[in-house]
Scaffold this active site. Structure first.
Site, PDB file in Angstrom:
ATOM      1  N   GLU A 188       9.995 -14.444   2.112  1.00  0.00           N
ATOM      2  CA  GLU A 188       8.571 -14.830   2.018  1.00  0.00           C
ATOM      3  C   GLU A 188       8.367 -15.955   0.999  1.00  0.00           C
ATOM      4  O   GLU A 188       8.930 -15.932  -0.102  1.00  0.00           O
ATOM      5  CB  GLU A 188       7.728 -13.606   1.610  1.00  0.00           C
ATOM      6  CG  GLU A 188       6.259 -13.958   1.427  1.00  0.00           C
ATOM      7  CD  GLU A 188       5.315 -12.772   1.363  1.00  0.00           C
ATOM      8  OE1 GLU A 188       5.771 -11.620   1.440  1.00  0.00           O
ATOM      9  OE2 GLU A 188       4.102 -13.013   1.231  1.00  0.00           O
TER      10      GLU A 188
ATOM     11  N   ASP B  44       6.925  -0.090   4.843  1.00  0.00           N
ATOM     12  CA  ASP B  44       7.110  -0.610   3.480  1.00  0.00           C
ATOM     13  C   ASP B  44       7.159   0.527   2.477  1.00  0.00           C
ATOM     14  O   ASP B  44       6.338   1.452   2.541  1.00  0.00           O
ATOM     15  CB  ASP B  44       5.897  -1.486   3.109  1.00  0.00           C
ATOM     16  CG  ASP B  44       6.243  -2.956   3.016  1.00  0.00           C
ATOM     17  OD1 ASP B  44       7.442  -3.299   3.013  1.00  0.00           O
ATOM     18  OD2 ASP B  44       5.301  -3.755   2.957  1.00  0.00           O
TER      19      ASP B  44
ATOM     20  N   LYS C 169      11.364  -0.849   4.184  1.00  0.00           N
ATOM     21  CA  LYS C 169      11.525  -2.176   3.573  1.00  0.00           C
ATOM     22  C   LYS C 169      11.212  -2.073   2.084  1.00  0.00           C
ATOM     23  O   LYS C 169      10.273  -1.366   1.706  1.00  0.00           O
ATOM     24  CB  LYS C 169      10.593  -3.203   4.236  1.00  0.00           C
ATOM     25  CG  LYS C 169      10.617  -4.571   3.558  1.00  0.00           C
ATOM     26  CD  LYS C 169       9.960  -5.661   4.400  1.00  0.00           C
ATOM     27  CE  LYS C 169       8.469  -5.747   4.285  1.00  0.00           C
ATOM     28  NZ  LYS C 169       7.968  -6.026   2.926  1.00  0.00           N
TER      29      LYS C 169
ATOM     30  N   GLU D 189      11.118  -4.514  -1.712  1.00  0.00           N
ATOM     31  CA  GLU D 189      11.151  -5.842  -2.320  1.00  0.00           C
ATOM     32  C   GLU D 189      12.172  -5.890  -3.458  1.00  0.00           C
ATOM     33  O   GLU D 189      12.301  -4.930  -4.216  1.00  0.00           O
ATOM     34  CB  GLU D 189       9.760  -6.207  -2.868  1.00  0.00           C
ATOM     35  CG  GLU D 189       8.704  -6.318  -1.780  1.00  0.00           C
ATOM     36  CD  GLU D 189       7.321  -6.670  -2.315  1.00  0.00           C
ATOM     37  OE1 GLU D 189       7.191  -7.042  -3.499  1.00  0.00           O
ATOM     38  OE2 GLU D 189       6.358  -6.555  -1.533  1.00  0.00           O
TER      39      GLU D 189
ATOM     40  N   ASP E 213       2.676  -2.820   3.113  1.00  0.00           N
ATOM     41  CA  ASP E 213       1.752  -2.339   2.081  1.00  0.00           C
ATOM     42  C   ASP E 213       0.597  -3.328   1.895  1.00  0.00           C
ATOM     43  O   ASP E 213      -0.329  -3.074   1.118  1.00  0.00           O
ATOM     44  CB  ASP E 213       2.470  -2.024   0.763  1.00  0.00           C
ATOM     45  CG  ASP E 213       3.210  -3.208   0.172  1.00  0.00           C
ATOM     46  OD1 ASP E 213       3.228  -4.283   0.805  1.00  0.00           O
ATOM     47  OD2 ASP E 213       3.759  -3.054  -0.936  1.00  0.00           O
ATOM     48  N   SER E 214       0.625  -4.448   2.647  1.00  0.00           N
ATOM     49  CA  SER E 214      -0.535  -5.341   2.723  1.00  0.00           C
ATOM     50  C   SER E 214      -1.752  -4.590   3.223  1.00  0.00           C
ATOM     51  O   SER E 214      -2.884  -5.038   3.052  1.00  0.00           O
ATOM     52  CB  SER E 214      -0.235  -6.534   3.646  1.00  0.00           C
ATOM     53  OG  SER E 214       0.191  -6.082   4.914  1.00  0.00           O
TER      54      SER E 214
HETATM   55  O1  KIV Z   1       3.130  -5.947   3.346  1.00  0.00           O
HETATM   56  C1  KIV Z   1       3.339  -6.813   4.223  1.00  0.00           C
HETATM   57  O2  KIV Z   1       2.562  -6.989   5.172  1.00  0.00           O
HETATM   58  C2  KIV Z   1       4.550  -7.612   4.086  1.00  0.00           C
HETATM   59  C3  KIV Z   1       4.612  -8.877   4.873  1.00  0.00           C
HETATM   60  C4  KIV Z   1       3.757  -9.893   4.238  1.00  0.00           C
HETATM   61  C5  KIV Z   1       6.009  -9.341   5.060  1.00  0.00           C
HETATM   62  O3  KIV Z   1       5.416  -7.282   3.334  1.00  0.00           O
END
Ligand code: KIV
Length: 258
Positions: free
Chosen positions: A176, A78, A107, A109, A39-40
């Site tokens: 992280e 994500d 994924k 968090e 989600d970056s």
């Molecule tokens: O969103 C992302 O790119 C991430 C990485 C920083 C692990 O979660």
């Protein structure tokens, strides 16, 4: 040959990179083991100041693109902020990701608080990757991006988080922004593969955001990023050259016309 979980488990070291589109996914596919549609993308691709406004539709769109470009890499999507705040909502949204994309895993968090959610998804045939330590989706509530594992409480919490996530059935764990000695303890306390970002040298794998490591995002460089290319400068100088050619009448030339 497709990188399945059992193949990844057998490897000594794992390389993960983010990608958000088919073009870059195709370039990375033959080289890395795992592609994360993080989600970056809300920051580096969409230009927002954090990841919180990323939507499920956005993640599904970009994951489809990555799956179109990458045929070998293990692909992780994500789950964005606000799409897994209860186990049932998480299951509904993770099912959407599985049905609408070819992602191998999702994924999310969170530590021990997310164990029930991870268990429900795992029990329903969805592979889940955990993410602990510095969690970008908490950046607003915590008032910034804070390195974890700096005191005994934080260390103990991280160790509990990792254990709870493994026991809930997660297939992999991203760590992280954690002090290296604590990350090492986490690695030694679980048997699932650990992937670090700003977590030192002891994790089984490393992940970097592609636009950071290739120097396209050049506003600032977090300490843990190594830049392998001066991407922004290379692109800008090529576009400057193109502009010069257009304004001087050198483009198009004889060989570029019908
Ligand atoms: O969103 C992302 O790119 C991430 C990485 C920083 C692990 O979660």
């Amino acid at each position: 040959m497709k990188n399945t979980l059992s193949r990844l488990y057998k490897k000594e070291k794992l390389t993960m990179i983010t990608a958000y589109d088919a073009l870059f996914a195709k370039m990375f596919d033959d080289i890395v083991d795992i592609i994360l549609v993080g989600d970056s993308l809300n920051m580096s691709f969409f230009g927002e100041s954090d990841t919180l406004s990323a939507t499920l539709d956005q993640m599904i769109y970009h994951t489809k693109a990555v799956c179109n470009g990458a045929k070998k890499a293990y692909i992780i999507c994500d789950m964005p902020f606000g799409t897994y705040h209860t186990p049932d909502i998480a299951l509904e949204n993770a099912i959407r990701i599985y049905k609408e994309t070819k992602a191998d895993a999702v994924k999310l968090e969170g530590g021990e608080e997310k164990a029930d959610t991870i268990k429900l998804l795992s029990d329903n045939a969805i592979a889940v990757v955990g993410h602990i330590g510095l969690m970008p989706q908490f950046s607003r509530s915590e008032g910034g991006y804070k390195v974890k594992g700096k005191d005994e409480n934080s260390r103990n919490k991280l160790l509990r988080d990792a254990k709870a996530i493994e026991e809930a059935g997660a297939v992999m764990l991203v760590i992280e922004g954690v002090k290296e000695d604590v990350a090492k303890e986490i690695v030694e306390s679980v048997s699932i593969p650990t992937i670090g970002i700003g977590a030192g040298r002891h994790t089984k794998g490393q992940v970097l955001v592609w636009s950071d490591m290739l120097g396209f995002f050049d506003e600032f460089k977090p300490k843990f990023v190594r830049r392998y290319l001066d991407g922004a400068e290379i692109v800008k100088s090529a576009v400057r050259k193109y502009k010069d050619d257009v304004t001087s009448g050198k483009f198009p030339g004889e060989e570029e016309i019908y």
